[in-house]
Design an enzyme around this catalytic site. Structure first.
Site, PDB file in Angstrom:
ATOM      1  N   ASN A   1      11.437  -8.543   7.103  1.00  0.00           N
ATOM      2  CA  ASN A   1      11.745  -7.963   8.404  1.00  0.00           C
ATOM      3  C   ASN A   1      11.257  -8.895   9.499  1.00  0.00           C
ATOM      4  OD1 ASN A   1      12.819  -5.496   7.363  1.00  0.00           O
ATOM      5  ND2 ASN A   1      10.725  -4.864   6.879  1.00  0.00           N
TER       6      ASN A   1
ATOM      7  N   ILE B   1       0.824  -1.211   0.000  1.00  0.00           N
ATOM      8  CA  ILE B   1       0.000   0.000   0.000  1.00  0.00           C
ATOM      9  C   ILE B   1       0.863   1.268   0.000  1.00  0.00           C
ATOM     10  CG2 ILE B   1      -0.230   0.375   2.512  1.00  0.00           C
ATOM     11  CD1 ILE B   1      -3.277   0.662   2.016  1.00  0.00           C
TER      12      ILE B   1
ATOM     13  N   HIS C   1       5.951 -12.158   5.986  1.00  0.00           N
ATOM     14  CA  HIS C   1       5.820 -11.675   4.610  1.00  0.00           C
ATOM     15  C   HIS C   1       7.196 -11.399   4.043  1.00  0.00           C
ATOM     16  CE1 HIS C   1       5.451  -8.294   7.432  1.00  0.00           C
ATOM     17  NE2 HIS C   1       6.099  -7.558   6.546  1.00  0.00           N
TER      18      HIS C   1
HETATM   19  P1  5GP Z   1       7.037  -4.756   7.599  1.00  0.00           P
HETATM   20  O1  5GP Z   1       7.616  -3.495   8.130  1.00  0.00           O
HETATM   21  O2  5GP Z   1       6.150  -5.461   8.587  1.00  0.00           O
HETATM   22  O3  5GP Z   1       8.062  -5.659   6.977  1.00  0.00           O
HETATM   23  O4  5GP Z   1       6.163  -4.316   6.351  1.00  0.00           O
HETATM   24  C1  5GP Z   1       4.786  -4.180   6.371  1.00  0.00           C
HETATM   25  C2  5GP Z   1       4.369  -3.635   5.029  1.00  0.00           C
HETATM   26  O5  5GP Z   1       2.970  -3.773   4.905  1.00  0.00           O
HETATM   27  C3  5GP Z   1       4.698  -2.161   4.808  1.00  0.00           C
HETATM   28  O6  5GP Z   1       5.536  -2.018   3.662  1.00  0.00           O
HETATM   29  C4  5GP Z   1       3.323  -1.519   4.632  1.00  0.00           C
HETATM   30  O7  5GP Z   1       3.324  -0.477   3.664  1.00  0.00           O
HETATM   31  C5  5GP Z   1       2.463  -2.680   4.199  1.00  0.00           C
HETATM   32  N1  5GP Z   1       1.070  -2.563   4.570  1.00  0.00           N
HETATM   33  C6  5GP Z   1       0.573  -2.216   5.796  1.00  0.00           C
HETATM   34  N2  5GP Z   1      -0.765  -2.243   5.785  1.00  0.00           N
HETATM   35  C7  5GP Z   1      -1.135  -2.616   4.521  1.00  0.00           C
HETATM   36  C8  5GP Z   1      -2.412  -2.805   3.900  1.00  0.00           C
HETATM   37  O8  5GP Z   1      -3.478  -2.645   4.490  1.00  0.00           O
HETATM   38  N3  5GP Z   1      -2.397  -3.193   2.601  1.00  0.00           N
HETATM   39  C9  5GP Z   1      -1.230  -3.381   1.900  1.00  0.00           C
HETATM   40  N4  5GP Z   1      -1.333  -3.757   0.618  1.00  0.00           N
HETATM   41  N5  5GP Z   1      -0.016  -3.193   2.459  1.00  0.00           N
HETATM   42  C10 5GP Z   1       0.023  -2.814   3.753  1.00  0.00           C
END
Ligand code: 5GP
Length: 128
Positions: free
Chosen positions: A97, A40, A110
């Protein structure tokens, strides 16, 4: 086996809700083991997230507790998504991460796929 560093799986996390179809996503791939969708808040021209369908908090959790079929299916999906996005010839980066130092925000394992430009060095320097 329990995993240190993160709380137990929380089925209300945002990616669990995306998996259940409760909130929308821009899907690029889905199979028995994985779902891939556009981030997003993209950090590169191509920024896609690939998540396993099972309830794993982090890579630490997934690598210990997922079945062989889930692990193989998930990583094959990561490769397929990057290939189908047309990133193989120019190259891409995959990143996951984990926990506090990794900066993990969403507690469902993820993998990020980044591509579409030169991505620079692997890890930014600490802020001065
Ligand atoms: P992390 O920091 O946990 O590795 O990354 C989480 C990722 O999820 C971030 O890059 C953030 O932009 C993405 N993200 C968070 N909420 C949503 C959402 O509701 N939809 C989508 N498509 N991505 C999301």
């Amino acid at each position: 086996m329990s995993i240190t560093g993160l709380p137990p799986y929380d089925s209300t996390n945002i990616f669990a809700r995306i998996l259940r179809g409760e909130i929308p996503s821009r899907k690029v791939h889905e199979d028995d083991y994985a779902l891939a969708f556009h981030d997003i808040n993209p950090q590169a021209p191509v920024h896609v997230l690939v998540i396993p369908k099972g309830p794993y908090v982090s890579h630490a959790d997934f690598s210990v507790n997922a079945t062989e079929a889930e692990i193989a299916g998930f990583w094959r999906a990561v490769g397929k998504v990057a290939r189908d996005l047309g990133l193989e010839s120019s190259g891409y980066r995959i990143l996951s991460n984990m926990g506090a130092d990794g900066g993990q925000e969403v507690p469902h394992f993820h993998v990020h796929i980044f591509g579409g430009r030169r991505l620079g060095r692997m890890v930014p320097r600490p802020e001065a």
